[in-house]
Design an enzyme around this catalytic site. Structure first.
Site, PDB file in Angstrom:
ATOM      1  CG  ASP A 183       1.676  -2.015   4.035  1.00  0.00           C
ATOM      2  OD1 ASP A 183       2.309  -2.804   4.755  1.00  0.00           O
ATOM      3  OD2 ASP A 183       2.017  -0.821   3.879  1.00  0.00           O
ATOM      4  CG  HIS A 184       5.029  -3.594   1.752  1.00  0.00           C
ATOM      5  ND1 HIS A 184       5.650  -2.764   0.843  1.00  0.00           N
ATOM      6  CD2 HIS A 184       4.642  -2.805   2.786  1.00  0.00           C
ATOM      7  CE1 HIS A 184       5.647  -1.524   1.315  1.00  0.00           C
ATOM      8  NE2 HIS A 184       5.036  -1.526   2.485  1.00  0.00           N
TER       9      HIS A 184
ATOM     10  CG  ASP B 180       7.369   0.106   4.225  1.00  0.00           C
ATOM     11  OD1 ASP B 180       7.002   0.745   3.228  1.00  0.00           O
ATOM     12  OD2 ASP B 180       6.571  -0.416   5.019  1.00  0.00           O
TER      13      ASP B 180
ATOM     14  CG  HIS C 106       4.425   3.045   1.152  1.00  0.00           C
ATOM     15  ND1 HIS C 106       4.596   3.594   2.401  1.00  0.00           N
ATOM     16  CD2 HIS C 106       4.137   1.736   1.346  1.00  0.00           C
ATOM     17  CE1 HIS C 106       4.428   2.652   3.322  1.00  0.00           C
ATOM     18  NE2 HIS C 106       4.140   1.511   2.699  1.00  0.00           N
TER      19      HIS C 106
END
Length: 301
Positions: A67-68, A204, A262
């Site tokens: 997702d990054h 994260d 996020h």
């Protein structure tokens, strides 16, 4: 005219939703564009936000979870398709070199632009330009992850009343700025330090020293708040932050504008992130990010 703003391209964690694309954030900093964490669909989100490949100068990847980073192939191929004429530098954890190479050459295309690679191997300065210094700090996630911080050099603010008191005017104002003194009058006597702006990008991670170091004294902090506070145990298990934790980091670091993003797909009420951030004691400007939002970096004090 210089522009400093955050363009939010995507705000979802792990999987996209009907209303949130995977991660993607563009920082416009004067004449440069720094793209952070291009998740899947970033190229399309750039189109929707009015961002062109020519606007990019750097790509900063915090880590290589999908997702990054799954938007890298499309972004890199668009850079080549559009034949961007200037240098573009990509920063990413050095331990993920093989992932960067796989993503860069995921499918065949005609390479017309050399992407300069600047892998990150530890805390420290990655690049210095006349407009900013780019730094990295190690974070605490399930894979090697780095946050990024941009620091503008301090400048000087001329004080008209002091200039007038010393009879300094016209071309002599520029002269004392260049030479540091004029007729026995030092620059410090007619000016004061103008603190450079600071921006940080934190994704994260659990709470760790790197989070606090990145956030310290920032004008704008973009930070993950994957979970709400009632799910703090999940945040710990999955190496993420809650809204309250992110807000306390911003509070303790003196952050002027906090941007939360996020978000886990389990939550449907974004206002709850703001409520919990305020309950944690953060009193500055606060934005709960949504896709295609533009957020100006606060003006200098």
């Amino acid at each position: 005219m210089s522009v400093r703003e955050l363009v939010v391209l995507g705000t979802a964690s792990q999987v996209p939703t009907r209303h949130r694309n995977h991660n993607g954030y563009l920082l416009r900093w004067d004449g440069e564009g720094i793209l952070f964490d291009p998740g899947e669909g970033t190229q399309r989100q750039m189109l929707r936000a009015g961002v062109a490949a020519h606007d990019l100068n750097r790509i900063c990847v915090t880590h290589f979870h999908g997702d990054h980073a799954l938007g890298l192939p499309g972004v890199i191929q668009r850079i080549n398709l559009d034949q961007v004429p200037h240098e573009i530098t990509a920063h990413y954890p050095k331990s993920g070199q093989r992932f960067f190479e796989r993503l860069q050459y995921a499918t065949p295309y005609r390479a017309t632009v050399l992407i300069t690679e600047g892998p990150v191997a530890g805390d420290g300065v990655l690049a210095q330009t006349p407009s900013y210094t780019l730094e990295a700090r190690r974070l605490s996630h399930s894979v090697e992850t780095y946050g990024y911080r941009i620091v503008e050099p301090d400048g000087r603010r001329m004080l008209p009343e002091r200039l007038a008191a010393h009879g300094i005017k016209g071309p002599d104002v520029g002269r004392i700025q260049r030479e540091g003194s004029l007729g026995g009058v030092p620059l410090d006597a007619v000016s004061e330090v103008r603190r450079g702006q600071r921006f940080a990008f934190v994704m994260d991670t659990r709470l760790c020293d790197g989070v606090y170091a990145l956030a310290e004294g920032c004008d704008m902090l973009v930070i993950e708040s994957t979970f709400l506070d009632e799910d703090e145990q999940l945040a710990v298990e999955h190496a993420h932050l809650t809204a309250g934790q992110a807000a306390r980091v911003a509070r303790d670091g003196g952050v002027r504008h906090l941007v939360l993003t996020h978000f886990s797909q389990r939550y449907t009420d974004p206002d709850e992130f703001e409520r919990q951030a305020r309950a944690a004691g953060y009193e500055g400007e606060l934005t709960v990010a949504h896709d295609l939002l533009r957020v100006p970096v606060p003006k200098r004090r």
